[in-house]
Every structure is written in structure tokens, then in C-alpha cells.
Motif scaffolding. Structure first.
Motif, PDB file in Angstrom:
ATOM      1  N   THR A   1     -65.130  58.244  30.380  1.00 50.89           N
ATOM      2  CA  THR A   1     -64.431  59.461  30.756  1.00 50.89           C
ATOM      3  C   THR A   1     -63.518  59.829  29.607  1.00 50.89           C
ATOM      4  O   THR A   1     -63.036  58.952  28.885  1.00 50.89           O
TER       5      THR A   1
ATOM      6  N   TRP B   1     -59.971  61.236  29.163  1.00 47.17           N
ATOM      7  CA  TRP B   1     -58.873  61.431  30.103  1.00 47.17           C
ATOM      8  C   TRP B   1     -57.691  62.117  29.433  1.00 47.17           C
ATOM      9  O   TRP B   1     -56.920  61.505  28.703  1.00 47.17           O
TER      10      TRP B   1
ATOM     11  N   GLN C   1     -50.598  65.096  39.164  1.00 49.10           N
ATOM     12  CA  GLN C   1     -51.819  65.605  39.796  1.00 49.10           C
ATOM     13  C   GLN C   1     -53.050  64.939  39.198  1.00 49.10           C
ATOM     14  O   GLN C   1     -53.969  64.536  39.926  1.00 49.10           O
ATOM     15  N   PHE C   2     -53.070  64.826  37.880  1.00 53.14           N
ATOM     16  CA  PHE C   2     -54.190  64.141  37.244  1.00 53.14           C
ATOM     17  C   PHE C   2     -54.198  62.654  37.584  1.00 53.14           C
ATOM     18  O   PHE C   2     -55.266  62.042  37.702  1.00 53.14           O
ATOM     19  N   ARG C   3     -53.023  62.063  37.744  1.00 50.98           N
ATOM     20  CA  ARG C   3     -52.989  60.632  38.034  1.00 50.98           C
ATOM     21  C   ARG C   3     -53.644  60.315  39.377  1.00 50.98           C
ATOM     22  O   ARG C   3     -54.311  59.290  39.504  1.00 50.98           O
TER      23      ARG C   3
ATOM     24  N   ARG D   1     -56.140  61.807  40.583  1.00 48.33           N
ATOM     25  CA  ARG D   1     -57.577  61.792  40.286  1.00 48.33           C
ATOM     26  C   ARG D   1     -57.955  60.528  39.507  1.00 48.33           C
ATOM     27  O   ARG D   1     -59.042  59.977  39.681  1.00 48.33           O
TER      28      ARG D   1
ATOM     29  N   ASP E   1     -58.410  57.678  41.888  1.00 43.40           N
ATOM     30  CA  ASP E   1     -59.737  57.759  42.507  1.00 43.40           C
ATOM     31  C   ASP E   1     -60.816  57.277  41.550  1.00 43.40           C
ATOM     32  O   ASP E   1     -61.724  56.519  41.937  1.00 43.40           O
ATOM     33  N   LEU E   2     -60.720  57.716  40.306  1.00 40.88           N
ATOM     34  CA  LEU E   2     -61.737  57.348  39.310  1.00 40.88           C
ATOM     35  C   LEU E   2     -61.817  55.839  39.139  1.00 40.88           C
ATOM     36  O   LEU E   2     -62.909  55.250  39.188  1.00 40.88           O
TER      37      LEU E   2
ATOM     38  N   TYR F   1     -52.512  53.794  36.112  1.00 39.65           N
ATOM     39  CA  TYR F   1     -53.221  53.367  37.313  1.00 39.65           C
ATOM     40  C   TYR F   1     -52.468  52.265  38.044  1.00 39.65           C
ATOM     41  O   TYR F   1     -52.282  52.316  39.274  1.00 39.65           O
TER      42      TYR F   1
ATOM     43  N   HIS G   1     -62.313  63.958  32.589  1.00 35.70           N
ATOM     44  CA  HIS G   1     -61.907  63.683  33.970  1.00 35.70           C
ATOM     45  C   HIS G   1     -63.047  63.396  34.935  1.00 35.70           C
ATOM     46  O   HIS G   1     -62.812  63.329  36.137  1.00 35.70           O
TER      47      HIS G   1
ATOM     48  N   GLU H   1     -65.756  61.108  36.862  1.00 40.22           N
ATOM     49  CA  GLU H   1     -65.901  59.713  37.261  1.00 40.22           C
ATOM     50  C   GLU H   1     -67.241  59.164  36.787  1.00 40.22           C
ATOM     51  O   GLU H   1     -68.147  59.910  36.390  1.00 40.22           O
TER      52      GLU H   1
END
Length: 915
Positions: free
Chosen positions: A11, A13, A23-25, A27, A30-31, A60, A222, A224
């Protein structure tokens, strides 16, 4: 010939961009959660690369600390690839040290997880690459680079594999991604479709590949991990035949296979900035310029003051080196350095958070600097001084001797006659002339770790004086005593000196009514201010005169944060015909200064279609303070502009009276020479600079020094340099013609409100060395600093030891841990370099041992050598790599350590402080 398709699951990132970090964190969580599940259940999914950024793991684990062992298991087995970067930073808009520390922290962090992190120079999306990056990579033991921008195969041998070299000759195997880092972004599960797609990708890649090994990047921004990739690959393999082999692998394995076969027909030396404007995105050099200015100041504070000060204290055994605090600060600084962050091409909320990070970082840095300064000044030998005297400790971190005008705040206790004047003496006891800028009464806040805070009444004298001949990376101490009257030892000036009462000020900023002509001059320069505010500057050494300097120009910008684009047939507006208001701020003494006010009106914006600028104008006054200090070779400017209009670009011009086919621009551990010819089609022929850009003729030249203004153009008719001050645009990007995507329209890109810009004109002879220009720019950005401390500070600790006032007399005391250690002389140097062209990039303590680390570099085209002297006999010296691992011992003599540097080479030296 058998094709080998090397599929890299990954990915890319962007930590913050069109969404905020948090907001990105979410995601990202989830990734990684889904990736760990995929790795656990599918043994055929062999490898996933986390974009080469260690910060991904930090971000993360802050949310998922319970997953550390699952991460560790897959990293140890090699299925999850990490390293070598801490963040994917932009390298043109950050210092060389920031890029070096980025790799240093990234590799050291990665080694906590695995002995074998991915040592890949992975550069997928940076907007071009600095000239010294191969040498930096080599310094970490990285012999390769994989890059997405800055290189066009068509301009060379037509091959994506080439040898990329730094100016010193250090080279790496470079692999360009001609079809981007998502050329195999996600594969279908239908075998026939997958076979056709892989064949199409392979054919596109083979147009540029010099070997049978082709790189297929399975992923993009971004996205997965492809959860059904193993199935897709297993089912398509039978359809491809024996001539095509698929490897689901990692970048290190791919690079190794390419290295075995690549002929490397092309060799490119220096920076990589090839391509058109939409490929290179050089509009980011001046997008949201306030970010660049803040970053430059923070990095200078950290690299040029705080780290050397901390190292000096450790060298003398006065304070332990604050490793943890500095590591925290470096990480905080680097959080702002990813390319979509520092480039200024993200959401408003992202850049607001960045400014908060800069403020937090500066707070820590200033506190660390204050501790270091106080530790040193308390160690000064005060023999023979009066108990009521004070010390001014003036210091700098340049590698050469410096003289400059210094300002200091001297607080005099009211009980010592705070309304009286003061006398100032140098280290030899000679009376030093000074001028008082202001004098006011205030309550000075006193803080203590063992007594309650208190406030004491003082009169603060802000003074200005010439600090002369401070030794290289050294200091000089001045003694202050209270004078019998307020006129003793004052340098006469044409300004009324008045004692302030509460709330009043006798400030140097007040205008002086004078019949003087608007001229500034010293032994080096004479500057005349014209009626339109432009400058006629004469170099009194060469006799060369520069006319029409410092004219402002404004044109349209209907581009976006990535690309600057003008309205077709736009009219460029200038201040040539504007009548300026010119006021004298200071006419004599240690500096001469004028305020130039330019009442100017500009179109309020451009129309929605970007066809023309508005016919409605709004007042946009520009105020510049131009200053020439005693003995200075730099005419300094501080310009303020209240931006109340939109869709435009503001620049300032510096024409020259000669023809110069090339310009020299400061770079990261380099001085880059760029030709005037434009090689690629771009609307704006602008280029990056770090600290300065200059033009030279046979008889002389100028360099435009600046703080965080990285965007310049080498212009013609007339020839000169134009520095971009700001770009005001309406969106992050425009992906659909005539439309803006929902994340793109951000008012912050118009950078409305007041801005301040710091820059200067340095004149020099025609043969000025690269080192001379670089040092002038460094010293302009990093002036001599001063700190004041009383000889005896007992009375300055007055207050209450207890809130309840139980009758305890006096204050609690803590013994001075350095009382028995050697005292510092009144003038001293912590580090001397005998060769003035040998520049110092970093002074710090080693990461994991009690050793001083010094990074030295040669900006010249010729080899140089010199002696590095700590003013004490070194017990040993070692050449180390950028990871601070020892490579070889260096000979040590009584006069220091001799260092030889090849052209454009940098080296790192370790000097152990104990056995």
C-alpha cells in the motif's frame, strides 16, 4: 526469453492528505487488521510491503497495542516488509539532516523488529529527488533506489534501470516505475482476464525494462491487500505457459535479480527533476508557503542551536545529552515532512494540525535550548567581577569566525537603580559601545524546581551592540554593570532615548523625522531607495551596481496546490510605477533601517472558468523593512503582505547587470548548478533552492538568501532572479476539467491574511566559492544568539519557599553539581575547522554511546582537507557511516583530526569522549 513477473503487494500510505490523519488512521487500522487476518489464514500470500514507513506501525499500535506480537511474528518471518524510512518525506523542502535522521530513525526502529529490514531506497511518489540522495542512501548501506518521478527514460537510454550518482560519484542502481506504483493495482479472479491483464502489463513494462525481470506493483494509495491474490495467481499460472514465471515476492529479491542482469546503459548524475509540470508538481514548492517557513525555522533551531548546545554541554560534562527529548522532537518534526504534508497540498485541517505540531516542537526546543544556555553561562569564570554584574553570553554555530550586531535584554533590579544606564565590557575589559533600543519596567517571572514561582521588579534594557570576532562554533562573554547615569557608554544616535513608564516604550521601531536621503551604507554596500521603493545597490568592493532590485510583481494563478498555471494572456502587474512611502527607522549606530510602504491594488480573484482576472481591485499594501547592519555584506528585508485577494502569485525581482548562463542554488549538502535552458514543457520555469540562489558574472554577483522561500526563477530580459513569496489558489487539485472534487475546494489554499517573509541580498566577487555563499545563507538564517545571566543569582531567587508562610527565612538551595568542574574562559570555541570551505552539517552525540558525532561536507568542485579540533586532544577518532557504525579509525594528532574530502563528498566523524 522467459519473462519473470515480480508481483509486490503493498500500500502507499499518505498519512494525511485529502482526509485528516485521524480519519486516515481509522482506515489504516482496518487495513492492518485485515492484513494480519489474511497472513494468518493464507500461507500462499507470501509478502506485503508497508510502504517503507515505520510510522505506520507506530500509528497502528497506538490504537491496537494488543496486536504487537502478531505484527512481530509476520515481520520476523519476512512476510511483512518494513523499513527503511520513518516517513516518506519530501527531500527538496526539508533539510539534508532531516532526510538523514529519517533513515536513521527508520532503520533503527525497524531493527527492533527484525535483523533484516528492507534496505530499499523506496521513493514512490516524491516530486523529484535531490542530488545527494544516492550518497545518503549509500551512507546507510542502501545500494538501490526505486522511484516514481523525476526521471524520463526517453531522455536517456530508454530504459527504466539506470545508474544514479551523486556529485561525489556515489551511485546506486535506480529503477524507475514508468507505469507507476500501481501498474498491477488489483488483479481480477477470472483466470482469462488475469492472463490478458498480465500480458498487457508485461508488454507496457518491457518497453523500458533492460532485463527480463518486470516489476508489478499490486496496490496503490490507501488500498488494502488483495485478499484473493493467491487464488488469482494460482489459477492464472497454467494459462501463461513456460515463458512467463510469476513471483509473489518482495522488493529486495526483485532488486537482486535485476542487479544480476541490468546493463545500466544510462548514468545520471545529480538531482532528478525531469518531466512536465503535472509529472513534477513543482507548484508545491510555494503552496502554503507558511508551512515551509515554519519548517525551515524549526529545523534550524533544532540542528543549528539545540543539538550543538546539548553536545557542548555533554562534551564538558555539564549536562547529560537529552537523547529521549531530541528523539521525540525529531519524530514530531518528521510528522510534518511527508510529501503531501510539507508540500502544502492537503486539507485545511491537515495543515492546521501541522502548525500545531510546529508550535509544540518549538516549545520543547526553546526549553531545551534555554537549559543548555544556562548551563554553559553558569560555568563561565567570573573571577574579579562584581556580585551585581551580569553576563551576556553571545554564541553561534557557524564553522568560521563571526562578527555581527547582537541584541540582548538586560534586566536590572529596581533596587540596583533600574532606571540608570549600564556599562558593557568585552572579555579584555574594554568598554563596548551599544545603543538602547527600549527600556521598560516589568515584573520578571522567576521559576524554580524547589521554590514557589515569584515575580521581581526590574527594568529591562533592550540593547544592541557589535559582537566581534567570535571564534568558530564558539562564544564571547560580555560583562554588564549598572552605570552611574543613563547616558554612560551609550553610542550617540539620532533618536530620543526616553525612559519608559508602565505601558510606554522608547522603541527603535518608531519613525525618525529626518532630512536624510533614503540611503543605507557601510564599508561593503551602499543602497539607495528609489521613489517606487526599489533599490539601487552598489558593491563597494567590486564597484558593480545593481539597479531596480526589489520590485514586486503579481500575476494570476488558476492552478492548484500541485501546479501553478496562469490565465492565458495575463497581465503581470508590478510596483514599478507605484509611489512608496519611505520612513527612516534607524539611521546611525549599529544598523540602518527604512520602512518602505507600497500602496498597491490587485484584482480580487479570477473568474470561475479561469479565463480572466477580475476587474474589481482591492487594496493590498506591501510593507518592507530594509536593514543594513554594521560590517554586514547582506542587505536584509522583512516584508509583510496582507493577502486579501485570490487566485494569484506574488513574487519579488532581483535583476543583475550581467549575463549568466547558469545559476547556483543551495541544495541539501550540495550547491546545485542549473542551466538557464528549460528542458521540459512547463507553464512556470521555477526551481527549488535551499537557503539561497545566486547569479555571478566576471566582476561580481549576488545571492538571494532566504528563510523557507524555496521557489525561484532564473529570468531573462532583464536577466535576474525572481523569488516567489506566495501562491494563492482555490483547490488541492482539479481532476475533472472545469470541476473540483469534493475534497479539493479548501479556502486555506488561498492563504488569506498577513504573511511575513525574510530574505536578503548578499553581494560577492565574481569568483565567490560555493562555501562562501552557503555560509552566508546559513548565517543569515541563524544569527548570533545571546543569553543574559547574573554573576551571583542569589537575589534573583527572592520569593516564598512556602505557600503558608511558616516563617522560614530565605529560599531553599540546591547544590550546583558542576561547581567543582573547570570554568569556561570568557572567549572560547567548542569546535574548529581549519579549512573554511569545509562545512559542518551536524554536531550531535552518538545515538548509543558517549561520543561526539560531526558531519562535514565539501560544497566545492575540488578536493579539500582540514583539521577538526575540539580544543582538547581527542582520545580517538573514527570514520562512521550514517547509522553511526564504525568503519575505520582516523589518525589523531595534537592539533586535531585531519579530514580529507573529495569534491561534493560528506563524511561523518566520531570522537569518543571516554575510553
Amino acid at each position: 526469453m522467459t519473462r519473470h513477473l515480480h508481483i509486490i503487494s503493498h500500500t502507499h500510505w499518505d498519512r494525511e492528505w485529502y482526509l485528516t490523519f485521524q480519519q486516515f488512521r481509522l482506515r489504516l487500522v482496518d487495513l492492518v487488521d485485515n492484513l494480519l487476518d489474511l497472513l494468518d489464514r493464507d500461507e500462499e500470500f507470501l509478502h506485503f510491503y508497508l510502504d517503507g514507513q515505520q510510522i505506520i506501525l507506530e500509528d497502528y499500535l497506538e490504537i491496537r497495542p494488543s496486536q504487537r506480537e502478531r505484527l512481530a511474528k509476520h515481520i520476523r518471518t519476512g512476510r511483512l516488509g518494513i523499513g527503511p524510512w520513518y516517513v516518506q518525506n519530501d527531500t527538496f523542502l526539508t533539510s539534508a539532516e532531516a532526510t538523514i535522521r529519517n533513515l536513521l530513525h527508520g532503520i533503527r526502529d525497524a531493527r527492533h523488529w527484525t535483523e533484516h529490514p528492507m534496505m530499499i531506497g523506496y521513493l514512490p511518489d516524491q516530486f523529484g529527488h535531490i542530488s545527494q540522495l544516492p550518497q545518503i542512501l549509500r551512507g546507510f548501506g542502501i545500494d538501490n533506489a526505486i522511484l516514481g518521478r523525476g526521471y524520463k527514460p526517453e531522455a536517456h537510454a530508454g530504459e527504466s534501470e539506470f545508474e544514479w550518482a551523486s556529485p561525489d560519484g556515489s551511485s546506486v542502481l535506480a529503477i524507475h516505475l514508468p507505469n507507476w506504483y500501481n501498474n498491477a493495482q488489483r488483479l481480477p479472479v477470472e483466470p482469462e482476464q488475469t492472463a490478458r491483464l498480465l500480458g498487457w502489463i508485461a508488454e507496457k513494462s518491457e518497453r523500458y525494462a533492460s532485463t527480463k525481470h518486470l516489476l508489478l506493483m499490486n496496490g496503490v494509495d490507501h488500498l488494502e491487500a488483495q485478499e484473493n491474490l493467491s487464488v488469482a495467481l494460482s489459477e492464472v499460472r497454467p494459462l501463461l505457459g513456460e515463458d512467463t514465471v510469476i513471483h509473489h515476492t518482495d522488493l529486495a529479491s526483485y532488486v537482486a535479480r535485476v542487479r544480476e542482469e541490468a546493463p545500466l546503459t544510462a548514468r545520471v548524475t545529480g538531482e532528478l527533476r525531469e518531466g512536465d509540470q503535472y509529472y513534477l508538481l513543482q507548484g508545491t514548492l510555494s503552496a502554503r508557503v507558511y508551512l515551509k517557513q515554519s519548517s525551515a525555522r524549526t529545523q534550524d533551531l533544532l540542528e543549528r542551536y539545540v543539538e550543538p548546545m546539548a553536545a557542548w554541554n555533554a562534551l564538558l560534562g555539564l549536562q547529560a545529552y537529552p537523547h529521549d527529548s531530541l528523539a521525540f522532537v525529531w519524530r514530531k518534526v518528521m510528522h510534518n515532512h511527508p510529501h503531501d504534508s510539507i508540500c502544502g497540498c492537503s486539507r485545511d485541517a491537515v495543515h492546521e494540525e501541522m502548525m500545531s505540531r510546529f508550535r509544540q516542537t518549538d516549545e520543547v526546543l526553546n526549553a531545551l535550548l534555554e537549559r543548555g544556555q544556562q548551563s554553559l553561562i553558569r560555568q563561565v569564570d567570573v573571577s574579579g567581577m562584581g556580585d551585581n554584574d551580569q553576563l551576556i553570553f553571545a554564541y553561534h554555530t557557524s564553522s568560521r569566525e563571526r562578527s555581527d550586531v547582537v541584541e540582548a535584554d538586560v534586566d536590572v533590579l529596581q533596587e540596583d537603580g533600574g532606571e540608570a544606564g549600564i556599562r558593557l565590557y568585552d572579555a579584555s575589559g574594554q568598554l563596548v559601545p551599544y545603543e538602547t533600543i527600549s527600556r521598560r519596567r516589568l515584573g520578571k517571572r522567576m521559576l524554580s524546581p524547589i521554590n514557589l514561582p515569584t515575580t521581581i521588579p526590574v527594568t529591562r534594557h533592550r540593547i544592541r551592540f557589535l559582537a566581534e570576532a567570535l571564534p568558530s562554533m564558539g562564544y564571547s562573554v560580555y560583562r554588564v554593570e549598572v552605570a552611574a547615569s543613563n547616558t554612560d557608554a551609550l553610542l550617540p544616535i539620532e533618536r530620543t532615548q526616553a525612559t519608559e513608564s508602565e505601558g510606554q516604550s522608547a522603541s527603535a521601531s518608531q519613525t525618525i523625522t529626518t532630512k536624510r536621503q533614503p540611503v543605507l551604507e557601510n564599508e561593503w554596500l551602499r543602497a539607495e531607495i528609489a521613489a517606487n521603493g526599489s533599490i539601487k545597490l552598489k558593491d563597494r568592493v567590486t564597484g558593480l551596481t545593481y539597479e531596480g532590485l526589489h520590485v514586486f510583481e503579481d500575476d494570476s494563478d488558476i492552478g492548484h496546490s500541485y501546479v501553478s498555471h496562469p490565465v492565458e494572456n495575463d497581465t503581470v502587474r508590478t510596483t514599478v510605477d507605484t509611489l512608496a512611502r519611505i520612513e527612516c527607522l534607524s539611521a546611525d549606530g549599529f544598523e540602518q533601517s527604512y520602512r518602505i510602504t507600497l500602496p498597491w491594488s490587485l484584482p480580487v480573484d479570477a473568474d470561475e472558468e479561469g479565463q480572466k482576472r477580475s476587474e474589481v481591485y482591492r487594496a493590498c499594501t506591501i510593507v518592507s523593512e530594509v536593514t543594513l547592519r554594521r560590517s554586514a555584506r547582506v542587505l536584509a528585508f522583512n516584508t509583510r503582505f496582507d493577502n486579501q485577494v485570490k487566485d494569484h502569485r506574488l513574487r519579488v525581482r532581483f535583476p543583475v547587470p550581467f549575463t549568466s548562463g547558469v545559476c547556483r542554488a543551495g541544495g541539501q549538502l550540495d550547491v546545485v548548478t542549473r542551466p538557464e535552458a528549460l528542458e521540459w514543457p512547463r507553464d512556470r520555469n521555477t526551481h527549488p533552492n535551499w537557503r539561497f540562489v545566486g547569479l555571478s558574472g566576471d566582476s561580481g554577483g549576488i545571492a538571494i538568501l532566504n528563510v523557507g522561500l524555496h521557489d525561484y526563477e532564473h529570468t531573462h530580459e532583464p536577466e535576474g532572479l525572481t523569488l516567489t513569496l506566495l501562491r494563492s489558489v482555490r483547490s488541492i487539485s482539479r481532476r475533472i476539467p472545469g470541476a473540483i472534487d469534493e475534497y479539493g475546494l479548501e479556502e486555506g489554499h488561498q492563504v488569506q491574511g498577513e504573511h511575513a517573509f525574510t530574505y536578503g541580498v548578499h553581494v560577492h566577487g565574481g569568483q565567490a566559492s560555493n562555501a562562501e555563499l552557503y555560509l552566508a545563507a546559513e548565517e543569515f538564517a541563524n544569527p548570533i544568539r545571546s543569553v543574559v545571566h547574573p554573576v551571583q543569582d542569589g537575589r534573583w531567587r527572592s520569593g516564598r519557599p512556602w505557600v503558608q508562610e511558616p516563617g522560614i527565612e530565605g529560599m531553599f538551595e540546591r547544590p550546583d553539581p558542576n561547581a567543582s568542574k573547570p570554568r569556561l574562559p570568557l572567549v572560547g570555541s567548542f569546535l574548529r575547522v581549519s579549512e573554511p570551505r569545509m562545512l559542518v552539517s551536524a554536531v550531535k552525540m552518538a545515538e548509543d554511546r558517549h561520543s561526539l558525532i560531526i558531519r562535514l561536507w565539501n560544497p566545492e568542485e575540488q578536493p579539500i582537507d582540514g583539521i577538526v579540533d575540539l580544543q582538547q586532544v581527542a582520545i580517538a577518532a573514527y570514520l562512521v557511516n550514517l547509522l553511526e557504525e564504525r568503519l575505520s579509525p582516523l589518525p589523531v594528532a595534537e592539533d586535531g583530526v585531519r579530514i580529507a574530502l573529495e569534491p561534493k563528498q560528506f563524511l561523518t566523524v566520531e570522537l569518543p569522549l571516554d575510553e
